[in-house]
Design an enzyme around this catalytic site. Structure first.
Site, mmCIF file in Angstrom:
data_model
loop_
_atom_site.group_PDB
_atom_site.id
_atom_site.type_symbol
_atom_site.label_atom_id
_atom_site.label_comp_id
_atom_site.label_asym_id
_atom_site.label_seq_id
_atom_site.Cartn_x
_atom_site.Cartn_y
_atom_site.Cartn_z
ATOM 1 C CG ASP A 1 2.217 -0.839 36.785
ATOM 2 O OD1 ASP A 1 2.845 -1.895 36.607
ATOM 3 O OD2 ASP A 1 2.744 0.290 36.787
ATOM 4 C CD GLU B 1 3.725 -4.828 39.268
ATOM 5 O OE1 GLU B 1 4.854 -5.114 38.875
ATOM 6 O OE2 GLU B 1 3.285 -3.666 39.252
ATOM 7 C CG ASP C 1 1.776 -5.647 12.906
ATOM 8 O OD1 ASP C 1 0.822 -4.846 12.991
ATOM 9 O OD2 ASP C 1 2.706 -5.524 12.085
#
Length: 528
Positions: A202, A261, A21
């Site tokens: 995906d 995937e 972050d």
């Protein structure tokens, strides 16, 4: 790397939200990833895969995309992405981005247009929207179940139903619609034009559904994923899409790739995704699912190498990702789990093909099993009636330095809390400790890159006693792993290159849950 760089690349998965972050809001971002790229260079990987950073309501951690061609303010700006990409390339790292083509967010403009249109309109045909069954259409069109639990259909205000194989906030696109295919080609071209090196796709097995939408007649359909046939997964027509995408990828310079995937009922069907005119790689989850045993691991390796070889491809080796419990925990937890995970990593790094490393594996992180209920954000948690913990335990921000959470991940508390005992697992702590998991990974990947026997190629099994699995690779390399619970005397001559337990000597006794790499001369191979 060569034009065929993907055939033996080591790819590091960055779960952007949990990596680093930069702005102190407790959520990882693209600038944070850019700042931590030196860690990946020192680790010795070849490429980085970034999970979705697109605008999203975050119903499923960013896999519910509201705009495929922008950056969510949570993760930064398009300028941040361009800087990250340029910096990665300057350091010799390739960059893959996630593309989510099976479904959009319910906040995507396409779905808003579909809801505003009348039944039968072109805008509705972008999605899988059907009339219901029953006298008044009050029943779902079929018995399909959501991967996240519950039915896979939600009824609209006008009485029709829309399909969502995942959360209700993720309506499935209709890939039999030509407009959908054309729009996604534009999405891919947008990112290719910016310079990305490829895509992780995906739910690559899910975009085409059986045209009749037949019932399955089954409960707990998710149990068949990768084991049996389902009418909404791995349909033959999906390969038309990837042949088209391959032509697009090949039209760009620089060897851009597609990685599926994909789950299929057999290894032969999985290999179809990587035929010469389709995608370059498909995740091989078989090793991830294999039991901790010599027989289990050997069976996976033999079947995987044989099936991909038939189509001229290499396989990938995957021990973990953001959807499954971490290897340390799967292999028994505690010190035993760490020893086994370290041995499995060296085993996978020595195999022919490409390797994927999920962030934190290089630190030996376990699954976080005791997250507070109020912290959990995976939709599986709520949709299961809070009976299934979901995937948050492998998504806890990774620890960089310091004695207290969030261990240098952020100046604020992380979006998921890290365990206090991770102080010994930080990058800084392991960097300073001989024999640490991190230093073992660095040594292994440096040897892998510099040893001509490793990477793409072939292997030959060696005779080995008991629960030991051993193989040889030319020129002059051997790997052996003891899957048993006791030390084994191993007649395997050679000079020690590396041990998974961090030890620096080799006397011929291989401890339990340990892998070794040896530099060998000629050795006797199996006759089989």
């Amino acid at each position: 790397m060569s034009q065929n760089w993907w055939r033996d690349a080591v790819v590091y998965q960055v779960y952007v939200r949990s990596f680093a972050d930069s702005d102190g809001d407790g959520i990882g971002d693209l600038a944070g990833v850019r700042d931590r790229l030196p860690h990946l260079v020192r680790l010795g990987v070849d490429a980085v895969w970034l999970t979705p950073f697109y605008p999203s309501p975050m119903a499923d951690g960013g896999y519910d995309v509201a705009d495929y061609c922008d950056v969510d303010p949570m993760f930064g700006t398009m300028a941040d992405f361009d800087e990250l990409l340029a910096q990665a390339h300057s350091l010799g790292l390739r960059v893959l981005v996630d593309v989510v083509p099976n479904h959009t967010s319910d906040r995507h403009p396409w779905f808003a247009e579909a809801l505003a249109a009348a039944p039968g309109a072109a805008a509705r045909d972008r999605y899988v929207i059907r009339d219901g069954r029953g006298a008044a259409g009050e029943l779902p069109p079929n018995d399909w179940e959501s991967i996240f639990g519950g039915p896979a259909w939600t009824r609209l205000a006008d009485g029709q139903w829309y399909l969502h194989l995942f959360a209700p906030e993720q309506p499935d696109l209709n890939w039999r619609n030509q407009q959908v295919r054309e729009d996604f080609r534009k999405v891919l071209a947008f990112w290719l034009d910016r310079g990305v090196d490829g895509f992780r796709i995906d739910v690559a097995h899910g975009m085409i559904k059986h045209p009749d939408l037949p019932d399955t007649g089954l409960d707990k359909q998710i149990s068949l994923l990768g084991r049996g046939e389902l009418p909404y997964f791995d349909q033959d027509e999906v390969h038309e899409i990837y042949r088209d995408w391959r032509q697009l990828l090949d039209s760009y310079e620089g060897a851009r790739i597609g990685v599926a995937e994909a789950w299929a009922s057999t290894s032969e069907r999985l290999a179809r995704y990587v035929r010469p005119d389709e995608l370059h790689q498909a995740f091989n989850f078989a090793l991830l699912e294999a039991p901790w045993s010599a027989a289990g691991f050997r069976t996976v390796v033999e079947e995987s190498l044989a099936t991909t070889a038939r189509v001229g491809a290499t396989t990938t080796w995957v021990l973990g990702n953001h959807d499954v419990p971490r290897p340390v925990t799967r292999y028994g937890g505690g010190e035993l789990g760490i020893r086994r995970a370290r041995a499995a990593a060296l085993f996978s790094f020595a195999l022919p093909g490409s390797v994927y490393v999920h962030q934190g594996e290089e630190l030996g992180l376990p699954e976080v099993l005791d997250l507070p209920d109020e912290a959990r954000q995976d939709p599986i948690w709520e949709r299961s009636g809070r009976t299934e913990r979901g995937r948050d335990g492998c998504r806890v921000p990774i620890p960089w330095s310091g004695e207290r959470p969030p261990f240098g991940f952020s100046s604020a508390d992380g979006w998921l809390p890290a365990p206090g005992e991770w102080a010994e697992s930080t990058v800084a702590a392991q960097d300073a400790r001989d024999g640490s998991v991190l230093r073992n990974y660095r040594d292994a990947l440096a040897l892998r890159r510099g040893n001509p026997a490793l990477g793409d190629g072939a292997l030959q099994w060696l005779d080995a006693p008991g629960e030991v699995l051993a193989f040889h690779r030319e020129p002059g390399f051997a790997c052996a792993v003891n899957f048993g619970d006791s030390p084994v005397e191993l007649d395997l001559p050679g000079d020690l290159l590396l041990r998974s337990d961090g030890a620096a000597d080799w006397s011929g006794t291989l401890p339990a849950a340990t892998a070794i790499w040896l530099s060998t001369g000629k050795i006797n191979r199996e006759s089989s």
